[in-house]
Write a protein that holds these residues in place. Structure first.
Motif, PDB file in Angstrom:
ATOM      1  N   LEU A 220       0.824  -0.936  -0.384  1.00  0.00           N
ATOM      2  CA  LEU A 220       0.245   0.110   0.432  1.00  0.00           C
ATOM      3  C   LEU A 220       1.011   1.584   0.052  1.00  0.00           C
ATOM      4  N   GLY A 221       1.887   0.853   0.709  1.00  0.00           N
ATOM      5  CA  GLY A 221       3.067   2.013   0.606  1.00  0.00           C
ATOM      6  C   GLY A 221       3.596   2.716   1.901  1.00  0.00           C
ATOM      7  N   ALA A 222       4.019   3.482   1.961  1.00  0.00           N
ATOM      8  CA  ALA A 222       4.903   3.619   2.901  1.00  0.00           C
ATOM      9  C   ALA A 222       4.240   4.307   3.995  1.00  0.00           C
ATOM     10  N   ASP A 223       3.762   6.166   3.157  1.00  0.00           N
ATOM     11  CA  ASP A 223       2.560   6.635   4.047  1.00  0.00           C
ATOM     12  C   ASP A 223       1.615   5.702   3.905  1.00  0.00           C
ATOM     13  N   THR A 224       0.696   5.032   3.846  1.00  0.00           N
ATOM     14  CA  THR A 224      -0.674   4.077   4.165  1.00  0.00           C
ATOM     15  C   THR A 224      -0.051   3.163   5.551  1.00  0.00           C
ATOM     16  N   VAL A 225       0.540   3.289   4.877  1.00  0.00           N
ATOM     17  CA  VAL A 225       1.596   2.119   6.572  1.00  0.00           C
ATOM     18  C   VAL A 225       1.785   2.693   7.416  1.00  0.00           C
ATOM     19  N   ALA A 226       2.356   3.704   7.369  1.00  0.00           N
ATOM     20  CA  ALA A 226       2.850   4.510   9.163  1.00  0.00           C
ATOM     21  C   ALA A 226       1.113   4.989   8.899  1.00  0.00           C
ATOM     22  N   MET A 227       0.549   5.576   7.996  1.00  0.00           N
ATOM     23  CA  MET A 227      -0.619   5.892   8.982  1.00  0.00           C
ATOM     24  C   MET A 227      -1.473   4.592   9.656  1.00  0.00           C
ATOM     25  N   MET A 228      -1.450   3.578   9.083  1.00  0.00           N
ATOM     26  CA  MET A 228      -2.952   2.701   9.675  1.00  0.00           C
ATOM     27  C   MET A 228      -1.721   1.912  11.560  1.00  0.00           C
ATOM     28  N   GLN A 229      -0.204   2.668  10.967  1.00  0.00           N
ATOM     29  CA  GLN A 229       0.530   2.260  12.285  1.00  0.00           C
ATOM     30  C   GLN A 229       0.215   3.402  13.225  1.00  0.00           C
ATOM     31  N   ARG A 230      -0.263   4.382  12.800  1.00  0.00           N
ATOM     32  CA  ARG A 230      -0.335   5.025  14.046  1.00  0.00           C
ATOM     33  C   ARG A 230      -2.150   4.825  14.780  1.00  0.00           C
ATOM     34  N   TYR A 231      -2.703   4.583  13.610  1.00  0.00           N
ATOM     35  CA  TYR A 231      -4.170   4.339  14.159  1.00  0.00           C
ATOM     36  C   TYR A 231      -4.155   3.474  15.408  1.00  0.00           C
ATOM     37  N   GLU A 232      -2.984   2.182  15.182  1.00  0.00           N
ATOM     38  CA  GLU A 232      -3.175   0.553  15.618  1.00  0.00           C
ATOM     39  C   GLU A 232      -3.206   0.838  16.785  1.00  0.00           C
ATOM     40  N   ALA A 233      -1.791   2.136  17.325  1.00  0.00           N
ATOM     41  CA  ALA A 233      -0.847   2.426  18.411  1.00  0.00           C
ATOM     42  C   ALA A 233      -2.355   3.277  19.183  1.00  0.00           C
ATOM     43  N   GLU A 234      -2.983   4.138  18.492  1.00  0.00           N
ATOM     44  CA  GLU A 234      -4.100   4.728  19.205  1.00  0.00           C
ATOM     45  C   GLU A 234      -5.336   3.805  19.588  1.00  0.00           C
ATOM     46  N   GLY A 235      -5.509   2.592  18.677  1.00  0.00           N
ATOM     47  CA  GLY A 235      -6.545   2.307  19.077  1.00  0.00           C
ATOM     48  C   GLY A 235      -7.900   2.081  17.924  1.00  0.00           C
ATOM     49  N   ARG A 236      -7.512   3.161  17.127  1.00  0.00           N
ATOM     50  CA  ARG A 236      -8.767   3.643  16.424  1.00  0.00           C
ATOM     51  C   ARG A 236      -8.844   3.103  15.063  1.00  0.00           C
ATOM     52  N   TYR A 237      -8.862   1.856  15.272  1.00  0.00           N
ATOM     53  CA  TYR A 237      -9.574   1.046  14.273  1.00  0.00           C
ATOM     54  C   TYR A 237     -10.528   0.987  13.326  1.00  0.00           C
ATOM     55  N   ASP A 238     -11.830   2.563  13.611  1.00  0.00           N
ATOM     56  CA  ASP A 238     -12.641   2.717  13.023  1.00  0.00           C
ATOM     57  C   ASP A 238     -13.048   4.244  12.472  1.00  0.00           C
ATOM     58  N   HIS A 239     -10.859   4.461  12.278  1.00  0.00           N
ATOM     59  CA  HIS A 239     -10.762   5.717  11.840  1.00  0.00           C
ATOM     60  C   HIS A 239     -11.431   5.897   9.757  1.00  0.00           C
TER      61      HIS A 239
END
Length: 303
Positions: A151-170
């Motif tokens: 998906l690309g580095a920017d998208t992976v970083a975005m996913m990891q950020r929301y996962e760290a915050e527990g915001r899976y429904d963003h």
């Protein structure tokens, strides 16, 4: 070709603890294909509808709504959501329906359950069919990270950020998961009705406790599960299937093939996680060929 069929029997089974699960039976042949669906927490509709056609070829097909999903009871005690308890439940259903030795077919999570069941109850099996599954979750998680990286580095970083915050429904996170689902879970532009029906009734309780928030991020009690070391003890004929684009990649399927004596592997080139819907003719031919050889049935042409 898969088709929607009404089961010939709907059987309620009481398991340890007094909870109820519900089994569905198609046909009455002596050779039984006993299906364990994915999830956990997913009703069995999608898997039983994809395999009920086997009744036309001399097989009985049995599936059941595991505890926590479909028509089964839905307790909320998180202590119930363990693979060991589901193994006991599977054996309780087999015995209650007096199935004898079965061709055990496990898809996705049902494959993990099928492996543990095969190790605990080898006397209950005629054959084992492991579909779109793995035997080593740590290695599979690494493969999922590889799929996510496309998906690309920017998208992976975005996913990891929301996962760290527990915001899976963003919405941004959900958009990435949706894209991954269409690449690696089912590549059809319109998902079959039985799949949509199962997904619409998914229970997140057992799924979250055992797997995690979605198919591409594991946080549950199965994230460290591995049975590669035990696979060489499986002695029944075994068929392993997966799609080339599967979330559980061909690399994981190959590990199982190399570990289980005499195992066969079939990779479907135009499928992801559901070859029985994505390439039904090729899938059906491969499955029927294997079952007929194990059961000693005459070779059949076509489905």
């Amino acid at each position: 070709m898969w088709r929607e069929m009404e089961p010939d029997q709907r059987i309620e089974v009481t398991i340890d603890g007094g909870h109820k699960v519900v089994a569905y039976s198609f046909g009455s042949a002596d050779e039984t294909v006993f299906c364990l669906n994915g999830g956990p927490g997913l009703p069995c509709d999608y898997l039983r509808e994809a395999h009920s056609w086997l009744v036309d070829h001399g097989f009985r097909v049995v599936a059941f709504d595991q505890l926590g999903c479909g028509a089964a009871d839905r307790p909320t005690d998180p202590a119930l959501w363990t693979i060991e308890r589901y193994v006991q439940e599977t054996e309780a259903v087999r015995q209650a329906l007096d199935l004898g030795k079965v061709h055990l077919l496990g898809h996705s999570w049902g494959g993990w359950l099928g492996i543990d069941y095969a190790l605990a109850h080898p006397e209950a099996l005629k054959s084992l069919i492991l579909e779109d599954t793995v035997a080593d979750m740590p290695a599979s998680i690494a493969e999922l990270e590889r799929l996510r990286s496309a998906l690309g580095a920017d998208t992976v970083a975005m996913m990891q950020r929301y996962e760290a915050e527990g915001r899976y429904d963003h919405p941004e996170y959900m958009a990435a998961i949706t894209l991954l689902n269409y690449r690696h879970v089912c590549r059809l532009s319109e998902w079959p009705a039985p799949v949509s029906r199962s997904l619409s009734d998914w229970n997140p309780g057992p799924y979250g406790a055992m797997q995690g928030p979605n198919e591409f991020h594991y946080t549950g009690n199965l994230k460290d599960w591995s049975r590669l070391a035990e696979l060489p003890t499986i002695s029944v004929p075994t068929l392993i299937t997966c799609g080339r684009h599967d979330e559980f990649t061909p690399a994981g399927a190959l590990k199982m093939k190399l570990a289980i004596p005499g195992a066969e592997l079939k990779v479907f080139p135009n499928s992801s996680h559901m070859p029985f819907y994505e390439e039904p003719e090729a899938y059906g031919a491969a499955l029927l060929d294997f079952l007929n050889r194990v059961a000693g049935m005459p070779k059949q042409s076509g489905r």
